[in-house]
Design a protein around this motif. Structure first.
Motif, mmCIF file in Angstrom:
data_model
loop_
_atom_site.group_PDB
_atom_site.id
_atom_site.type_symbol
_atom_site.label_atom_id
_atom_site.label_comp_id
_atom_site.label_asym_id
_atom_site.label_seq_id
_atom_site.Cartn_x
_atom_site.Cartn_y
_atom_site.Cartn_z
ATOM 1 N N THR A 244 -2.604 7.563 14.324
ATOM 2 C CA THR A 244 -1.194 7.776 14.034
ATOM 3 C C THR A 244 -0.759 6.836 12.917
ATOM 4 O O THR A 244 -1.465 5.871 12.602
ATOM 5 C CB THR A 244 -0.358 7.516 15.304
ATOM 6 O OG1 THR A 244 -0.585 6.167 15.751
ATOM 7 C CG2 THR A 244 -0.745 8.484 16.416
ATOM 8 N N PRO A 245 0.388 7.066 12.294
ATOM 9 C CA PRO A 245 0.799 6.214 11.168
ATOM 10 C C PRO A 245 1.244 4.824 11.613
ATOM 11 O O PRO A 245 1.644 4.619 12.759
ATOM 12 C CB PRO A 245 1.964 6.991 10.553
ATOM 13 C CG PRO A 245 2.499 7.825 11.670
ATOM 14 C CD PRO A 245 1.316 8.197 12.515
ATOM 15 N N TYR A 246 1.168 3.871 10.687
ATOM 16 C CA TYR A 246 1.747 2.544 10.922
ATOM 17 C C TYR A 246 3.257 2.707 11.032
ATOM 18 O O TYR A 246 3.874 3.420 10.232
ATOM 19 C CB TYR A 246 1.417 1.606 9.763
ATOM 20 C CG TYR A 246 -0.038 1.195 9.683
ATOM 21 C CD1 TYR A 246 -0.513 0.115 10.415
ATOM 22 C CD2 TYR A 246 -0.926 1.882 8.858
ATOM 23 C CE1 TYR A 246 -1.855 -0.270 10.333
ATOM 24 C CE2 TYR A 246 -2.261 1.508 8.772
ATOM 25 C CZ TYR A 246 -2.719 0.435 9.514
ATOM 26 O OH TYR A 246 -4.033 0.048 9.439
ATOM 27 N N GLN A 247 3.869 2.047 12.019
ATOM 28 C CA GLN A 247 5.297 2.223 12.250
ATOM 29 C C GLN A 247 6.140 1.017 11.829
ATOM 30 O O GLN A 247 7.359 1.120 11.774
ATOM 31 C CB GLN A 247 5.537 2.526 13.730
ATOM 32 C CG GLN A 247 4.891 3.824 14.201
ATOM 33 C CD GLN A 247 5.196 4.148 15.654
ATOM 34 O OE1 GLN A 247 6.334 4.037 16.103
ATOM 35 N NE2 GLN A 247 4.179 4.533 16.404
ATOM 36 N N GLN A 248 5.499 -0.131 11.532
ATOM 37 C CA GLN A 248 6.288 -1.286 11.116
ATOM 38 C C GLN A 248 6.851 -1.081 9.704
ATOM 39 O O GLN A 248 6.378 -0.234 8.951
ATOM 40 C CB GLN A 248 5.453 -2.570 11.176
ATOM 41 C CG GLN A 248 4.241 -2.568 10.270
ATOM 42 C CD GLN A 248 2.988 -2.097 10.974
ATOM 43 O OE1 GLN A 248 3.061 -1.252 11.857
ATOM 44 N NE2 GLN A 248 1.846 -2.642 10.576
ATOM 45 N N LYS A 249 7.855 -1.858 9.346
ATOM 46 C CA LYS A 249 8.547 -1.676 8.060
ATOM 47 C C LYS A 249 7.791 -2.277 6.888
ATOM 48 O O LYS A 249 7.669 -1.655 5.834
ATOM 49 C CB LYS A 249 9.954 -2.272 8.143
ATOM 50 C CG LYS A 249 10.891 -1.520 9.092
ATOM 51 C CD LYS A 249 12.292 -2.119 9.079
ATOM 52 C CE LYS A 249 13.225 -1.348 9.998
ATOM 53 N NZ LYS A 249 14.606 -1.922 10.011
ATOM 54 N N ASP A 250 7.328 -3.490 7.020
ATOM 55 C CA ASP A 250 6.681 -4.171 5.897
ATOM 56 C C ASP A 250 5.180 -3.906 5.923
ATOM 57 O O ASP A 250 4.428 -4.541 6.678
ATOM 58 C CB ASP A 250 6.952 -5.675 5.966
ATOM 59 C CG ASP A 250 8.434 -5.988 5.854
ATOM 60 O OD1 ASP A 250 9.113 -5.306 5.052
ATOM 61 O OD2 ASP A 250 8.906 -6.890 6.576
ATOM 62 N N LEU A 251 4.737 -2.946 5.107
ATOM 63 C CA LEU A 251 3.337 -2.546 5.095
ATOM 64 C C LEU A 251 2.611 -3.152 3.900
ATOM 65 O O LEU A 251 3.160 -3.218 2.795
ATOM 66 C CB LEU A 251 3.217 -1.018 5.029
ATOM 67 C CG LEU A 251 3.898 -0.218 6.146
ATOM 68 C CD1 LEU A 251 3.704 1.274 5.912
ATOM 69 C CD2 LEU A 251 3.354 -0.616 7.512
ATOM 70 N N ILE A 252 1.378 -3.567 4.127
ATOM 71 C CA ILE A 252 0.559 -4.013 3.005
ATOM 72 C C ILE A 252 0.027 -2.780 2.287
ATOM 73 O O ILE A 252 0.179 -1.647 2.764
ATOM 74 C CB ILE A 252 -0.592 -4.920 3.484
ATOM 75 C CG1 ILE A 252 -1.521 -4.146 4.439
ATOM 76 C CG2 ILE A 252 -0.039 -6.170 4.159
ATOM 77 C CD1 ILE A 252 -2.742 -4.951 4.867
#
Length: 378
Positions: A244-252
């Protein structure tokens, strides 16, 4: 309903004899060649009582007429009375013929919806990598609600009431980039969440046992391997075989790139479900006296018909998938699932890092454009 009411009484006995190819496909939702194939599949079962079904004028319905009536019932969304009166057949006859067709399709067409063999899966994985830059991806899983007309007085009705206050049954489907159903699960009430339906499905059990998604692995630069996997939206749990996709806001950078490719590939599932429900309008909630025990079988047969159309018209699928809407559950908010398996986190992170080290950002779009040019004969 325009295509149903367009029939004239003078056309009795010749429901499938329309000569204009475009009009034929508009009415029956499939080319004549596919229609003829469907007739050949169900012939023996549909003609057991060859003289039992007649038009109002007494003329016996041919095999083609019976298939035509069944398809009109499934793709129009109209009542038995509306469909029957439009083609000159008693409404009870429409009901009997359609159910005979459902049973015949279950018996004769089940091979059109099955999990791909290893060679077929390799082709599916190649498409996901060539078009979206997702190596070893085997498909996309998604769900949609099939709304029903239930009385509030019906026993256990509340379990069918979903989070948008509609009575519904859920269809979970795994699809490939050709908009083809590879696996379906249905029959569960609308009150269940995506994650709950997944955990209750045979798909989950087989994948957890290693009996599915057990083909060739992706070898990484550090010597580790990533197995086959599906992708799904944020309503699903993160598992080693379901990313599933990353759900946090600050993505590297690697996480953002994974989400971008994930979203681009995942859109084929809602587009498939939207096209599916738009074609088989019987499933759009205007059912008359729905039988919760028969409905899963009807959904299954509509999925079989969906796949048959694709199987017999593969050259147009890629262009069609680009045109299709993705609004299959327009009244429903996105569900969120926070369940994350530790192994799933590790697999997703390794794959994300692999994407930015092995395939430069932007190269996926170039590959997709190149493939489209090849499909168009350029």
């Amino acid at each position: 309903m325009d295509f149903v009411t367009s029939f004239c009484v003078s056309s009795l006995g010749t429901l499938s004899s329309i000569e204009d190819a475009h009009r034929f496909e508009t009415i029956f939702k499939m080319p004549r060649r596919t229609f003829n194939y469907v007739c050949s599949l169900v012939k023996d079962e549909m003609m057991v009582r060859s003289s039992s079904y007649t038009f109002l004028d007494g003329m016996v319905l041919s095999l083609e007429d019976r298939v035509a009536v069944s398809l009109l019932r499934l793709n129009s969304g109209g009542s038995l009375v509306t469909v029957g009166s439009s083609v000159g057949v008693n409404h009870s006859t429409v009901s009997l013929i359609t159910w005979r067709f459902i049973e015949a399709m279950e018996e004769r067409a089940s091979h059109h919806l099955r999990w791909p063999a290893s060679g077929e899966m390799e082709k599916i994985k190649s498409k996901f990598e060539d078009i979206h830059g997702l190596p070893n991806c085997c498909g996309v899983v998604d769900t949609t609600h099939i709304t029903m007309c239930l009385s509030s007085a019906e026993p256990n009705c509340k379990v069918w009431l979903d989070h948008e206050k509609n009575y519904s049954m859920v269809l979970q489907a795994v699809v490939d980039l050709d908009m083809r159903f590879m696996d379906i699960v249905t029959g569960w009430p609308g009150s269940m969440k995506e994650s709950g339906i997944l955990h209750s499905s045979g798909l989950f059990k087989l994948c957890e046992k290693g009996e599915r998604l057990n083909g060739s692995k992706l070898k990484l630069l550090d010597g580790s391997e990533i197995g086959e996997y599906l992708i799904g939206d944020a309503g699903y749990p993160l598992l080693p075989w379901l990313l599933t996709p990353y759900q946090q806001k600050d993505l590297i950078e690697s996480e953002a790139e994974f989400n971008r490719r994930h979203a681009a590939a995942r859109i084929v599932a809602p587009r498939t479900l939207s096209k599916f429900k738009d074609t088989w309008r019987f499933l759009q909630g205007e059912m008359w006296r729905p039988d919760k025990h028969k409905l899963p079988r009807i959904i299954h047969v509509c999925c079989l018909l969906h796949n048959i159309v694709i199987d017999l018209r593969e050259e147009e699928i890629m262009e069609e998938s680009c045109r299709s809407s993705s609004d299959h559950d327009g009244r429903y908010m996105q569900q969120l699932c926070r369940l994350e398996d530790d192994k799933g986190l590790e697999v997703r992170d390794k794959l994300s890092q692999h994407l930015v080290t092995s395939w430069p950002v932007g190269e996926g779009e170039q590959a997709a454009a190149s493939l489209k040019r090849r499909n168009n004969g350029a």
